[in-house]
Scaffold this motif. Structure first.
Motif, PDB file in Angstrom:
ATOM      1  N   ASP A 160       0.847  -1.183   0.000  1.00  7.89           N
ATOM      2  CA  ASP A 160       0.000   0.000   0.000  1.00  7.89           C
ATOM      3  C   ASP A 160       0.886   1.237   0.000  1.00  7.89           C
ATOM      4  O   ASP A 160       1.924   1.279   0.643  1.00  7.89           O
ATOM      5  CB  ASP A 160      -0.891   0.007   1.253  1.00  7.89           C
ATOM      6  CG  ASP A 160      -1.992  -1.031   1.156  1.00  7.89           C
ATOM      7  OD1 ASP A 160      -2.131  -1.614   0.064  1.00  7.89           O
ATOM      8  OD2 ASP A 160      -2.687  -1.265   2.142  1.00  7.89           O
ATOM      9  N   GLY A 161       0.447   2.245  -0.715  1.00  9.17           N
ATOM     10  CA  GLY A 161       1.224   3.485  -0.739  1.00  9.17           C
ATOM     11  C   GLY A 161       2.284   3.527  -1.815  1.00  9.17           C
ATOM     12  O   GLY A 161       3.104   4.434  -1.838  1.00  9.17           O
ATOM     13  N   ILE A 162       2.279   2.525  -2.732  1.00 10.65           N
ATOM     14  CA  ILE A 162       3.260   2.487  -3.819  1.00 10.65           C
ATOM     15  C   ILE A 162       2.543   2.599  -5.162  1.00 10.65           C
ATOM     16  O   ILE A 162       1.477   2.028  -5.346  1.00 10.65           O
ATOM     17  CB  ILE A 162       4.046   1.153  -3.801  1.00 10.65           C
ATOM     18  CG1 ILE A 162       4.884   1.042  -2.542  1.00 10.65           C
ATOM     19  CG2 ILE A 162       4.960   1.053  -5.013  1.00 10.65           C
ATOM     20  CD1 ILE A 162       5.708  -0.222  -2.505  1.00 10.65           C
ATOM     21  N   TRP A 163       3.141   3.359  -6.077  1.00 17.71           N
ATOM     22  CA  TRP A 163       2.741   3.296  -7.481  1.00 17.71           C
ATOM     23  C   TRP A 163       3.754   2.422  -8.208  1.00 17.71           C
ATOM     24  O   TRP A 163       4.958   2.601  -8.054  1.00 17.71           O
ATOM     25  CB  TRP A 163       2.779   4.670  -8.126  1.00 17.71           C
ATOM     26  CG  TRP A 163       1.652   5.578  -7.780  1.00 17.71           C
ATOM     27  CD1 TRP A 163       0.385   5.552  -8.280  1.00 17.71           C
ATOM     28  CD2 TRP A 163       1.703   6.695  -6.882  1.00 17.71           C
ATOM     29  NE1 TRP A 163      -0.365   6.577  -7.734  1.00 17.71           N
ATOM     30  CE2 TRP A 163       0.419   7.295  -6.886  1.00 17.71           C
ATOM     31  CE3 TRP A 163       2.693   7.244  -6.070  1.00 17.71           C
ATOM     32  CZ2 TRP A 163       0.109   8.413  -6.109  1.00 17.71           C
ATOM     33  CZ3 TRP A 163       2.394   8.352  -5.304  1.00 17.71           C
ATOM     34  CH2 TRP A 163       1.106   8.923  -5.320  1.00 17.71           C
ATOM     35  N   ILE A 164       3.267   1.487  -8.987  1.00 14.47           N
ATOM     36  CA  ILE A 164       4.158   0.638  -9.790  1.00 14.47           C
ATOM     37  C   ILE A 164       3.703   0.709 -11.239  1.00 14.47           C
ATOM     38  O   ILE A 164       2.519   0.543 -11.534  1.00 14.47           O
ATOM     39  CB  ILE A 164       4.133  -0.829  -9.309  1.00 14.47           C
ATOM     40  CG1 ILE A 164       4.571  -0.934  -7.843  1.00 14.47           C
ATOM     41  CG2 ILE A 164       5.052  -1.684 -10.187  1.00 14.47           C
ATOM     42  CD1 ILE A 164       4.535  -2.338  -7.266  1.00 14.47           C
ATOM     43  N   GLU A 165       4.640   1.001 -12.136  1.00 13.09           N
ATOM     44  CA  GLU A 165       4.321   0.952 -13.570  1.00 13.09           C
ATOM     45  C   GLU A 165       5.471   0.289 -14.310  1.00 13.09           C
ATOM     46  O   GLU A 165       6.599   0.216 -13.809  1.00 13.09           O
ATOM     47  CB  GLU A 165       4.048   2.354 -14.124  1.00 13.09           C
ATOM     48  CG  GLU A 165       5.244   3.260 -14.167  1.00 13.09           C
ATOM     49  CD  GLU A 165       4.925   4.620 -14.823  1.00 13.09           C
ATOM     50  OE1 GLU A 165       3.927   4.718 -15.546  1.00 13.09           O
ATOM     51  OE2 GLU A 165       5.701   5.549 -14.594  1.00 13.09           O
ATOM     52  N   ASN A 166       5.190  -0.204 -15.494  1.00 13.70           N
ATOM     53  CA  ASN A 166       6.225  -0.840 -16.300  1.00 13.70           C
ATOM     54  C   ASN A 166       7.319   0.165 -16.661  1.00 13.70           C
ATOM     55  O   ASN A 166       7.065   1.363 -16.749  1.00 13.70           O
ATOM     56  CB  ASN A 166       5.629  -1.431 -17.582  1.00 13.70           C
ATOM     57  CG  ASN A 166       4.790  -2.660 -17.305  1.00 13.70           C
ATOM     58  OD1 ASN A 166       4.971  -3.328 -16.283  1.00 13.70           O
ATOM     59  ND2 ASN A 166       3.865  -2.962 -18.197  1.00 13.70           N
ATOM     60  N   ASP A 167       8.531  -0.367 -16.853  1.00 13.30           N
ATOM     61  CA  ASP A 167       9.670   0.431 -17.323  1.00 13.30           C
ATOM     62  C   ASP A 167       9.984  -0.060 -18.736  1.00 13.30           C
ATOM     63  O   ASP A 167      10.895  -0.844 -18.953  1.00 13.30           O
ATOM     64  CB  ASP A 167      10.864   0.223 -16.380  1.00 13.30           C
ATOM     65  CG  ASP A 167      12.047   1.119 -16.718  1.00 13.30           C
ATOM     66  OD1 ASP A 167      11.914   1.952 -17.636  1.00 13.30           O
ATOM     67  OD2 ASP A 167      13.098   0.977 -16.064  1.00 13.30           O
ATOM     68  N   PRO A 168       9.180   0.381 -19.726  1.00 11.93           N
ATOM     69  CA  PRO A 168       9.288  -0.209 -21.063  1.00 11.93           C
ATOM     70  C   PRO A 168      10.447   0.363 -21.863  1.00 11.93           C
ATOM     71  O   PRO A 168      11.042   1.374 -21.515  1.00 11.93           O
ATOM     72  CB  PRO A 168       7.948   0.173 -21.704  1.00 11.93           C
ATOM     73  CG  PRO A 168       7.601   1.471 -21.053  1.00 11.93           C
ATOM     74  CD  PRO A 168       8.133   1.397 -19.645  1.00 11.93           C
ATOM     75  N   LEU A 169      10.722  -0.307 -22.976  1.00 12.87           N
ATOM     76  CA  LEU A 169      11.739   0.168 -23.915  1.00 12.87           C
ATOM     77  C   LEU A 169      11.139   1.179 -24.888  1.00 12.87           C
ATOM     78  O   LEU A 169       9.999   1.027 -25.326  1.00 12.87           O
ATOM     79  CB  LEU A 169      12.318  -1.005 -24.710  1.00 12.87           C
ATOM     80  CG  LEU A 169      13.327  -1.894 -23.995  1.00 12.87           C
ATOM     81  CD1 LEU A 169      13.571  -3.158 -24.817  1.00 12.87           C
ATOM     82  CD2 LEU A 169      14.639  -1.164 -23.749  1.00 12.87           C
ATOM     83  N   LEU A 170      11.916   2.219 -25.201  1.00  8.97           N
ATOM     84  CA  LEU A 170      11.572   3.164 -26.255  1.00  8.97           C
ATOM     85  C   LEU A 170      12.564   2.970 -27.392  1.00  8.97           C
ATOM     86  O   LEU A 170      13.648   2.418 -27.192  1.00  8.97           O
ATOM     87  CB  LEU A 170      11.698   4.611 -25.783  1.00  8.97           C
ATOM     88  CG  LEU A 170      10.878   5.135 -24.620  1.00  8.97           C
ATOM     89  CD1 LEU A 170      11.548   4.809 -23.319  1.00  8.97           C
ATOM     90  CD2 LEU A 170      10.726   6.642 -24.757  1.00  8.97           C
TER      91      LEU A 170
END
Length: 388
Positions: free
Chosen positions: A88-98
């Motif tokens: 709880d209290g965390i944002w998690i998002e993918n670290d994708p390739l550009l």
């Protein structure tokens, strides 16, 4: 993005579990993700625990990247950790390739003398009696640069290699060298000349030899540009999906007074463009051809702020050579160079001032019926608009 609710602070065991899982993952077992914290105290606790581990675990710095600019970390997070409710209290998002934005590479050219067609087209040479971009710092987040290229030797700062911190940001792809040449090449007698020949390009190597980079590498690159007082950041790359982390970094740079110029993408789309160009804090660039029409490969539409030459652009290449490339990447480097000319002439203009000047001074394109549609870059009109 996965957002876990609740305002409660993380307990130490949750922090350690996240760190441990990142350090024990094999490359295929878990995706690289960016973790950020709702509470500053949780970020500081994670930073403290990571600092303790970093001194004792051999691969800690590789497995976990600190992103201070957005108060986050990039690390491998396995799916079972994602599914748990201990975060709880965390944002998690993918670290994708550009990927860098170039649609095609043509056969190498033996040599190029004088002024490339795109530099002529935007009327940069007419401005050189007034401004050459002197002392303007342009950060180019890309594949690096060929430091030995005779046309770039006078035009480069040291920059940084984010993939190998101990090395200079040498280019092993060619794309970054091409971008740097259009912005600031300065060898009119024997080679080519760029839009702003006395500006200084600082190569920020975030992209590998395949022209790929993680969002976290871009965030680190933007951070470096802000801390090292770049006036302009050239971003000739993009991705289809939005990233909260990238938006935060772009917004922080914009608020720090840094002008970000970004390529729109090469999918020939009429109603959408790639990120980060799609963010309103950037200047989004589409590509034109020699006929002053939008190049068929260029994304276009309402999100574009300005068009510039991007079709069959000749510029510097690896090992002192030249190459012709097409893409909104190439258009973007023309705009970065033009803004360098404007900033040397009118120091102190803010990112919002610059964007307004660019949009106010465009030349209508050929083949467009609506009179108010986005137009093509024109340096002389820009300088006049900047004086008003």
């Amino acid at each position: 993005m996965i957002r876990h609710g609740g305002e409660a602070n993380l307990d130490r065991s949750a922090v350690l579990r996240l760190l441990h899982s990142a350090l024990t993952q094999t490359t295929s077992a878990a995706k690289r993700r960016i973790v950020r914290f709702r509470q500053k105290s949780d970020y500081e606790r994670f930073l403290q625990e990571w600092s303790n581990i970093d001194k004792t675990v051999a691969n800690a710095a590789d497995a976990i990247r600190h992103l201070p600019f957005i108060q986050g970390f990039s690390l491998r997070v396995p799916n079972d950790v994602l599914r748990s409710h201990t975060h709880d209290g965390i944002w998690i998002e993918n670290d994708p390739l550009l990927s860098v934005h170039s649609s095609s590479i043509y056969k190498p050219v033996i040599r190029e003398k004088g002024i490339p067609w795109g530099v002529q087209e935007i009327k940069a040479p007419l401005a050189w009696s007034t401004t050459t971009g002197h002392r303007v710092k342009v950060g180019v987040i890309d594949t690096g640069v060929d430091f030995s290229h005779p046309d770039l030797k006078q035009s480069l700062g040291r920059g940084i290699n984010l993939l190998n911190r101990g090395s200079l940001p040498h280019d092993d792809n060619g794309h970054g060298t091409h971008i740097a040449g259009t912005i600031a090449a300065a060898n009119q007698v024997h080679g080519m000349i760029g839009v702003a020949p006395r500006a200084t390009v600082y190569p920020v190597k975030a992209f590998d030899q395949n022209g790929s980079a993680f969002v976290s590498d871009i965030v680190l690159g933007i951070d470096w540009c802000v801390r090292n007082n770049m006036d302009i950041v050239n971003m000739s790359f993009g991705m289809k999906t939005r990233s909260k982390s990238l938006l935060t970094a772009v917004t922080n740079a914009y608020n720090a007074g840094v002008i970000i110029v970004a390529s729109s993408g090469n999918d020939g789309k009429r109603k959408s463009i790639d990120y980060p160009a799609r963010y309103p804090q950037t200047i989004a660039v589409g590509a034109t051809n020699r006929l002053r029409r939008i190049a068929p490969f260029s994304n276009r539409g309402l999100y574009i702020d300005v068009y510039a030459p991007g079709d069959k652009i000749l510029s510097s290449w690896l090992r002192g050579k030249y190459n012709e490339m097409s893409g909104t990447s190439m258009a973007t480097s023309h705009v970065s160079g033009a803004i360098a000319l404007l900033l040397a002439h009118r120091p102190g203009l803010s990112p919002s001032d610059i964007k307004a000047v660019v949009k106010r001074s465009m030349l209508p394109l050929r083949g467009t019926k609506a009179p108010r549609i986005t137009g093509e870059l024109d340096v002389m009109r820009m300088l006049q608009a900047g004086d008003r």
